[in-house]
Design an enzyme around this catalytic site. Sequence first.
Site, mmCIF file in Angstrom:
data_model
loop_
_atom_site.group_PDB
_atom_site.id
_atom_site.type_symbol
_atom_site.label_atom_id
_atom_site.label_comp_id
_atom_site.label_asym_id
_atom_site.label_seq_id
_atom_site.Cartn_x
_atom_site.Cartn_y
_atom_site.Cartn_z
ATOM 1 C CB SER A 31 -0.964 0.010 1.194
ATOM 2 O OG SER A 31 -0.263 -0.131 2.410
ATOM 3 C CG ASP A 227 -2.893 4.613 8.808
ATOM 4 O OD1 ASP A 227 -1.778 5.158 8.963
ATOM 5 O OD2 ASP A 227 -3.324 4.266 7.692
ATOM 6 C CG HIS A 230 -1.247 3.547 4.853
ATOM 7 N ND1 HIS A 230 -2.433 3.154 5.447
ATOM 8 C CD2 HIS A 230 -0.843 2.510 4.087
ATOM 9 C CE1 HIS A 230 -2.732 1.932 5.039
ATOM 10 N NE2 HIS A 230 -1.793 1.519 4.214
#
Length: 261
Positions: A31, A227, A230
Amino acid sequence: MAATTDLGPIQTNATSNPPPNKQIFILSGQSNMAGRGGVLKKLHRWDGVVPPEAQPHPSIFRLSAKLHWEVAHEPLHADIDSKKTCGVGPGMAFANGVRERVGTVALVPCAVGGTAIREWARGEKLYEDMVKRARHSVKDGGEIRAILWFQGESDTSTEHDADAYQGNMEAFVANVRRDLALPSLPIIQVALASGIKYIEKVREAQLGMRVENVVCVDAKGLELKEDNLHLTTQAQVILGQMLADAYLTHFAPPLKSKPST
């Protein structure tokens, strides 16, 4: 979608063929390579903010999911990591950081969020899709110059996965070089900025690899989103510039010296 650059408006969703001497870079991993910068988690949408360093440019292209070349723009992985919401990643900042030195830059996005290294093993769908896209990218000319690899967060949750990471990564490098018939293909990998219990074991493997033409840039300390997983938009820009510096330092052809007068 039209974008404005210092060269005026350019069309960023139009199919366009780059020149045959394009310099190709494969973007792969999970990601943080696919890009989550600017993605609003609760709303599941991207805020649409593109920093100056990640703006489109007429000499930067991307290979779409349907294997068509187009002028590159954020989010680079929108049609590749299509089950997630993509935002800003390091790819465009990297491309803008190398284009003046290398000429036409052609990016081949392949990253998919939430994927472990075992899913990038030879014979697995992600690996085979990446190789297929890489082979297609040179059909009309150009050279694959490097793979930019940012992956490993999914391998930090168990000691077994973390212990196996270095061997799996070395196998990945050997396999992709063999399958692309590029035995010295440069790999620039990113040492993790985030992870779970066994992050340091994976980072140790990444930073300690002693394989020819494999270099590592360290993302540790770059700003994370709320979070704690990321990278923020600005951190992605910094990472893209770090990747560009690594490529220019270790792998780019030397600058031609101007004849003395």
